[in-house]
Design a protein around this motif. Structure first.
Motif, short mmCIF file in Angstrom:
data_model
loop_
_atom_site.label_atom_id
_atom_site.label_comp_id
_atom_site.label_asym_id
_atom_site.label_seq_id
_atom_site.Cartn_x
_atom_site.Cartn_y
_atom_site.Cartn_z
N ARG A 1 0.83 -1.20 0.00
CA ARG A 1 0.00 0.00 0.00
C ARG A 1 0.86 1.25 0.00
NH1 ARG A 1 -5.01 1.26 3.94
NH2 ARG A 1 -5.16 3.48 3.50
N GLU B 1 0.94 4.23 -2.70
CA GLU B 1 0.70 5.63 -2.35
C GLU B 1 1.85 6.52 -2.78
OE1 GLU B 1 -0.31 5.33 1.76
OE2 GLU B 1 -2.40 4.82 1.30
N VAL C 1 -8.30 4.53 -3.16
CA VAL C 1 -9.24 4.12 -2.12
C VAL C 1 -8.91 2.69 -1.74
CG1 VAL C 1 -11.65 3.70 -1.55
CG2 VAL C 1 -11.05 5.60 -3.03
N PRO D 1 -11.39 -3.18 1.70
CA PRO D 1 -11.02 -4.48 2.29
C PRO D 1 -11.20 -5.60 1.27
CG PRO D 1 -12.49 -3.28 3.75
CD PRO D 1 -12.43 -2.51 2.49
N ARG E 1 -1.40 6.00 8.36
CA ARG E 1 -1.71 7.25 7.65
C ARG E 1 -2.29 6.94 6.29
NH1 ARG E 1 0.01 11.97 9.86
NH2 ARG E 1 1.32 11.71 11.69
N GLY E 2 -3.16 7.80 5.86
CA GLY E 2 -3.80 7.61 4.58
C GLY E 2 -3.01 8.25 3.46
N GLY E 3 -3.59 8.28 2.27
CA GLY E 3 -2.90 8.79 1.09
C GLY E 3 -2.49 10.25 1.21
N HIS E 4 -3.26 11.03 2.00
CA HIS E 4 -2.91 12.44 2.11
C HIS E 4 -2.20 12.73 3.41
CE1 HIS E 4 -5.51 12.95 -1.31
NE2 HIS E 4 -6.45 12.32 -0.67
N LEU F 1 -5.44 7.85 9.99
CA LEU F 1 -6.64 7.09 9.67
C LEU F 1 -7.44 6.73 10.89
CD1 LEU F 1 -5.36 4.68 6.91
CD2 LEU F 1 -6.87 6.62 6.66
N ASP G 1 -15.78 6.07 -0.24
CA ASP G 1 -14.76 7.10 -0.11
C ASP G 1 -14.03 6.79 1.18
OD1 ASP G 1 -15.00 10.74 -0.07
OD2 ASP G 1 -13.31 9.33 0.00
N ASP G 2 -12.72 6.51 1.11
CA ASP G 2 -12.16 5.96 2.34
C ASP G 2 -11.99 6.97 3.46
OD1 ASP G 2 -8.72 5.40 1.21
OD2 ASP G 2 -10.00 7.18 1.21
N ARG H 1 -14.61 8.24 4.66
CA ARG H 1 -15.87 8.03 5.39
C ARG H 1 -15.93 6.67 6.06
NH1 ARG H 1 -19.69 11.97 2.97
NH2 ARG H 1 -18.57 12.79 1.19
N TYR H 2 -14.91 5.86 5.87
CA TYR H 2 -14.92 4.52 6.44
C TYR H 2 -15.05 4.58 7.95
CZ TYR H 2 -13.35 2.02 2.22
OH TYR H 2 -13.25 1.44 0.99
N VAL I 1 -13.91 -1.18 9.34
CA VAL I 1 -13.36 -1.33 7.99
C VAL I 1 -11.85 -1.17 8.02
CG1 VAL I 1 -13.45 -0.46 5.64
CG2 VAL I 1 -15.49 -0.42 7.02
N GLN J 1 -10.46 -4.35 9.42
CA GLN J 1 -10.58 -5.46 8.47
C GLN J 1 -9.60 -5.34 7.33
OE1 GLN J 1 -13.03 -7.36 9.61
NE2 GLN J 1 -12.89 -9.03 8.15
N SER J 2 -9.07 -4.14 7.10
CA SER J 2 -8.13 -3.99 5.98
C SER J 2 -6.83 -4.73 6.27
CB SER J 2 -7.84 -2.52 5.71
OG SER J 2 -7.13 -1.97 6.80
N SER J 3 -6.63 -5.14 7.52
CA SER J 3 -5.42 -5.90 7.81
C SER J 3 -5.57 -7.36 7.41
CB SER J 3 -5.09 -5.81 9.29
OG SER J 3 -6.10 -6.45 10.05
N THR K 1 -11.46 -1.23 19.70
CA THR K 1 -12.86 -1.11 19.31
C THR K 1 -13.81 -1.51 20.42
OG1 THR K 1 -12.18 -1.80 17.10
CG2 THR K 1 -14.51 -1.78 17.54
#
Lengths: 413, 526, 282
Positions: free
Chosen positions: A51, A55, A73, A76, C64-67, C71, C225-226, C228-229, C233, C236-238, C256
């Protein structure tokens, strides 16, 4: 005695409720409805190093093309394919997405993805390994550009194994020494077609016949099933294993070798000495055990609003420069031929080991029929491995079950 | 039967509103249909004309975004799936394709490809962009023309508002004049939208609006409408209380529900839907031609599901109520801490805990077998026989599910006044009698819904079965909902079969609930 | 307070300890994984970690996200908003509906009750795709509003039925007394009945919160739109196609579950308050 409530009409309470609902509606409205970003949207299911590499590439693109931004984006993996299938036909999907090639047949038939042969010329196509590129071809059309390939190979602990087995007979010979240490020589996800596929092809079997129809009940497949049972009864592999368990056992020294893919590198604990090599040759037939090859590529949605811009992004992500970055940062086995002109990259042990295995890897058939095979085949594997069912019987049952799933309701095939 | 009250304007306008609401919906619907149809027809006609011009060698018409004669493909020698073409236009021949080719060129290319496969056509582009494309034979190749998309005309608000306003005035005037003019005014005022609707939707729309208006007039004359509104007024409190929840449920639950039911009559294979009537249901209910003890037979799976539900609900309620009662004892210190501990399985996301339980049931390395070894017993291969795999599922689901019943029971037990117990002890009742005659009846109102809904949820519990046993061995621990899921996602996207399965699950649960409530009512009566 | 005989006390403690042990063991395995290094679970059945590390929590909070945005905070906030709104919307819609169904007689009230039950019966996993298309038509896709509405409608049937049960168990004399004092229907509901149904509201509030907080499938399907996740979520991306980072997942699971535990701690008062705080006598 109840405290007398304030006297009022029900209208007052009704107004209160109406006000509450109005406030809620306004608040919810302000939180907002969906809006689509401009530029190109790309969906992926990467995590970790892959990822980050993606990016980094997106950031590079965005600084070079501020007027056509690329938005990534992360979706999952579990929900990915279904989201694509429901979102794209409704016009809500991404412009591009990264996925493995085995769903291309389904998506092409459903009109979800766009054939890209129009934009691809010979020089572009020559950039890629033929096997990886042909995995992106279905029904005579090219549907995407390959980014990386994945297949299984043989990982082994260098502190336990000095010479990895070159044939399956050598594999069986390892049993006494390993068992004496309280470990198994090998582990892999045995009750799964993906893990079993090397043996299947090593015995000369396959899942589909030359016309692309499902044909599983063959003598070679039965021999492969019997072999996998023999692995358990001879103590080569543990009786049940799952992906996470294989990793745990490898790290704790309960197994000497594991059949896993490039993703396994991140699962190995630091301090465990390891190396990767090709799978052994099946002694009974003399053929190499050939795993399934899965090509991950970038596909274009049929409803992308700026297809030319989207293809430009595809070109960039599949360029040689991007490939080198993905190979070095994310340890991907990239599909670009010239990425390996770099001597250090070519010498990297993981890259070298997997590329050697790729010479003997069979692309997963992208036909829709193939996708119905995985779960029932896993069932048949489990049945043979944990009970006395004869392999031929299990395969015969499997074939009739698969034929039932392929049946159209009026009985015609 | 009471006659309608003497005419007055308010009631007339109220009735007019009912009639014109219907008229408005019909008018808007036919307008949108007409607009889309007209736009489509215009685009297609333009495309056809443009392609004809190109085929005759004349220059392209002004509206064409792109047009030309597309030549035959020349497949590349090294890559047979690459087959570039050329397009010939007024400016000469240029190649079609390549990395920087414009998107509209691709429409030309795709049109030529489609022509080669399926012959000439005139259609809107399938990517939803609104382009109209026509392809027909031309000299030296395929004549293709692409017409740019056009935005549809706006809604005719002026006409609609005008008709509505005029209709209201007519209806009100009829009421003021009185006598025969009243129903006449209502009928005409309500049907005014039929005039523009005729232009949009033809006689069908006109007739339906006029009929609706007449129906409302008749109903108004007979007092039906007045009675209905009076009924609303009487029950307005109840309606106000119920409306928000009902509206949300109707839109967001009933609609997908109906779609799900309807899809059961279709078959979906390889991306194509086809109507197959009851064929899916027949296939499922006949057991797919397999024996009754075959895991793929519907009746076998139904049996497993029923046993699964019964076992789980029994265990959840028993354990939940028992723990709630233990925690209710006045002398027990630290009740809050115990409650917090026991609610943990509900609080932690069940994906990871279900997988941990699966790991615990692993044959060689799992904790359960380690415990059995420590106790001197043999390990069990949990997932190789039906009974043990089923038990593993039940244990996991019970662990996950009892806190919910416990919390509901704790709340329910609060409604039992303590002096009842004291009085019962004084009367010499045994603990068991106290439980049956005091506790249980008080538990029922609040615990009842939890049990009913809990059994429905357990019947449809997908996660645990899918994650823990995954149907092993050989699909025999699958319950109905996991089998339906497999039809939808693992057997070639057979959504029709999955929907039929869902409909059958629904019917089974419905029958069971109706049956159960009948029995319950009979018990209450006796 | 009168204490029962010693053996009964011991029996109670024994039962509670056994239950707690069974409950805690898998939970401790999750906690252990969150604090032990490595992506895989350890083989040992002991719930005590051998080496401690905070790397998984660092990964979780530092993702961290794309920007470059954090996260975890983003997604936790989204989850919180979704869960709180779901609780408010679900409980308020259900309270009024349950009161009407319990106390008022109007045509179709029995059918209404059964309908709330019946719509639960169609398996939800199969309804995701039609629901997706419906939300799309309504313009509610990829929005908090859409998600909250879907969660609320998922929670409403249980809430309506439970609250109806609580309202049913309250004596009618209370409302008659309120009416004699001059209160209208709404006043009776708001001032008299609702406070007495606190345990029911506590249960339904907890249930609605948890429906929204832990839900993963619908959030990942309906949000495109990630930014808004929601939190599940992110966690779960792991879980990848071939391999998963269980340390990250375990850390995420623990974080959580903390707000849920906090909410339950707060709601416990209402759960066990009940009629002892009310005024039924006399």
């Amino acid at each position: 005695m109840i405290r007398a409530p304030a006297i009022g009409t029900s209208a007052a309470g009704g107004r209160w409720l109406a006000r509450l609902i109005a406030v809620l509606a306004i608040v919810l409205g302000l939180i907002g409805c969906g809006s689509s970003p401009d530029g190109i949207v790309l969906w992926h299911a990467y995590s970790g190093a892959e990822r980050e590499a993606l990016e980094t590439l997106a950031a590079e693109w965005n600084s070079a093309h501020p007027d056509a931004p690329l938005t990534l984006v992360a979706v999952p993996y579990d929900a990915f394919a279904d989201k694509i299938t429901s979102a794209v036909p409704n016009g809500n999907g991404p412009d591009l997405f990264v996925y493995s090639h085995d769903r291309i047949g389904d998506w092409a038939a459903a009109g979800v993805i766009e054939p890209i042969a129009f934009w691809v010329d010979d020089p572009t196509a020559d950039r890629f390994q033929p096997a990886a590129l042909s995995a992106m071809v279905y029904d005579g059309e090219l549907w995407g550009l390959p980014l990386a390939v994945k297949c299984l190979a043989l990982f082994y602990r260098t502190d336990r194994v000095t010479a990895p087995p070159r044939t399956t007979d050598e594999l069986f010979a390892m049993v006494p020494a390993s068992r004496a240490r309280g470990a198994y020589p090998l582990a892999y996800v045995s009750a799964d077609l993906y893990g079993h596929a090397p043996w299947l092809s090593g015995f000369g079997g396959s899942v589909l016949d030359e016309h692309g129809a499902v044909k599983v009940a063959t003598a070679e497949a039965a021999a492969a099933l019997a072999f996998s049972k023999k692995l358990i009864t001879s103590g080569v592999i543990p009786a049940e294993s799952t992906g996470p368990l294989v990793g745990t056992l490898f790290n704790e020294g309960k197994i000497d070798m594991a059949i896993q893919g490039p993703w396994f590198v991140g699962d190995i604990a630091p301090g465990v000495p390891w190396a990767v090599t090709t799978l052994p040759i099946v002694s009974e037939t003399g053929r190499p055990a050939s795993p399934f090859l899965s090509a991950e590529g970038v596909l274009m949605s049929a409803r992308a609003h700026d297809k030319q811009g989207a293809f430009a992004v595809m070109q960039f992500l599949a360029s040689d420069h991007a490939a080198v970055l993905r190979a070095t940062r994310a340890h991907q086995i990239v599909a670009n031929v010239h990425a390996y002109d770099d001597a250090t990259l070519a010498a990297d042990p993981v890259q070298r080991g997997f590329r050697a295995q790729l010479a003997h890897a069979i692309p997963i058939p992208a036909t829709p029929a193939m996708r119905t095979v995985w779960t029932p085949y896993a069932s048949a594997l489990a049945k043979v491995q944990t009970s006395d069912t004869a392999p031929a019987d299990a395969l015969y049952d499997l074939e009739s079950e698969l034929r039932r799933y392929a049946q159209t309701p009026d009985g015609a095939r | 039967m009471t006659r309608a009250t003497p005419p007055h304007t308010g009631a007339q306008l109220r009735d007019w509103t009912v009639a014109s609401l219907f008229a408005l919906v019909v008018a808007l619907a036919v307008f949108v249909g007409h607009r889309n149809h007209a736009l489509r027809a215009r685009q297609l006609e333009l495309a056809d004309r443009a392609a004809a011009e190109i085929a005759l060698g004349r220059p392209p018409i002004a509206e064409a975004e792109a047009a030309g004669i597309v030549g035959a493909p020349h497949p590349s020698a090294t890559h047979p799936f690459l087959h570039p073409r050329t397009v010939t236009g007024p400016t000469g021949t240029r190649p079609l394709g390549g990395p920087s080719a414009p998107a509209v060129d691709k429409l030309l290319y795709d049109a030529a490809e489609r022509y080669d496969a399926r012959g000439p056509f005139v259609e809107l582009a399938s990517d939803g962009s609104g382009h109209a494309i026509a392809a027909r034979p031309g000299t030296g190749g395929v004549a293709v023309a692409v017409i740019a998309p056009e935005s549809p005309e706006g809604m005719p608000w002026l006409i609609i508002l005008g008709a509505l306003g005029l209709g209201a005035v007519i209806a009100a005037a009829g009421a003021l004049i009185g006598g025969a003019a009243r129903p006449l005014g209502l009928a005409i005022g309500g049907a005014l939208l039929a005039i523009p609707a005729n232009g949009w939707g033809g006689m069908g729309a006109t007739i339906s609006i006029v009929c609706a208006s007449l129906a409302v007039t008749i109903a108004s004359g007979r007092g039906t409408l007045a009675r209905a509104f009076a009924g609303f007024r009487t029950h307005r409190v109840a309606i106000a209380f119920l409306a928000p929840a009902s509206l949300a449920m109707f839109v967001l639950v009933a609609t997908p529900f109906c779609v799900g039911l309807v899809l059961g009559f279709f078959d979906h294979q390889h991306g194509q839907w086809s109507f197959v009537g009851l064929s899916n249901f027949g296939e499922i209910l006949s057991g797919g031609g397999r024996a009754f003890d075959d895991p793929l037979n519907f009746w076998f799976i139904l049996g497993v599901t029923v046993v699964w539900t019964a076992a789980n609900v029994f265990l959840h309620v028993t354990i939940g109520v028992a723990l709630a009662m233990l925690l209710r004892q006045a002398w027990l210190p630290g009740k809050g801490v115990w409650r917090m501990l026991l609610i943990l399985p509900w609080a932690i996301p069940n994906y990871i805990t279900a997988l941990i339980w699966k790991g615990m049931f692993q044959g060689e390395y799992g904790a359960i077998n380690a415990l059995l070894h420590a106790a001197g017993l043999d390990g069990v291969s949990w997932f190789s026989s039906w009974a043990t795999a089923f038990s593993a599922n039940v244990v996991t689901n019970t662990w996950l599910g009892f806190p919910f019943m416990m919390v509901v029971a704790i709340g329910a037990l609060e409604s039992v006044p303590r002096d009842f117990y004291e009085a019962a002890v004084v009367d010499g009742a045994t603990p068991w009698q106290r439980f049956i005659h005091i506790t249980l009846p008080h538990l029922k109102p609040a615990l009842g819904p939890a049990v009913v809904l809990g059994s429905i949820w357990t019947f449809n519990m997908f996660n645990v079965i899918y994650l823990v046993s995954a149907g092993k061995p050989g699909g025999s621990t699958d319950i109905l909902v996991t089998d339906a899921y497999r039809w939808a996602f693992e057997r070639g996207e057979r959504y029709g079969m999955a929907a039929a399965y869902g409909a059958i699950i629904f019917l089974v649960l419905l029958l069971w609930t109706v049956f159960g409530s009948r029995i319950g009512r009979r018990e209450d009566k006796s | 307070m009168k204490r029962p005989r010693l053996y009964l006390q011991l029996l109670t403690y024994a039962a509670l300890v056994v239950a707690a042990a069974v409950v805690l063991y898998p939970v401790l395995l999750v906690v252990k994984k969150a604090f032990e290094p490595g992506r895989q679970f350890a083989l040992s059945a002991s719930p005590i970690p051998t080496t401690l590390t905070t790397e998984h929590f660092a990964d979780l909070f530092g993702a961290r996200g794309g920007h470059g945005e954090l996260l975890f905070l983003h997604h936790a906030w989204n989850s919180l908003v979704a869960a709180i709104l779901t609780t408010i919307v679900g409980v308020s819609l259900s309270c009024t509906a349950a009161y009407a169904l319990s106390r008022m007689r109007f045509p179709g009230h029995k059918a209404g009750l059964i309908t709330f039950l019946v719509v639960q019966m169609f398996p939800a996993t199969l309804l995701i795709m039609p629901l997706y298309v419906l939300l799309d038509r309504l313009g509610l896709l990829n929005s908090m509003v859409g998600l909250v509405l879907v969660y609320a409608t998922t929670a409403i049937p249980f809430c309506v039925w439970t609250l109806k049960g609580y309202f049913d168990s309250l004596p009618r004399e209370l409302e008659e007394a309120a009416r004699m004092d001059g209160a209208g229907a709404w006043q009776t509901f708001w001032r008299v009945m609702l406070p007495l149904a606190r345990p029911g509201i506590a249960v339904t509030a907890l249930f609605s919160f948890m429906t929204a907080w832990n839900e993963f499938i619908m959030a990942s399907t309906f949000l495109t739109d990630d930014s808004r996740y929601t939190l599940p979520v992110l966690i779960q991306s792991s879980v990848g196609q071939y391999s998963s980072d269980w340390g990250f997942f375990a850390a995420g699971a623990i974080v959580t579950s903390l707000p849920v535990m906090a909410l339950f701690y707060v709601l416990q008062k209402f759960l066990v308050g009940g009629l002892t705080a009310g005024s039924v006598k006399g």
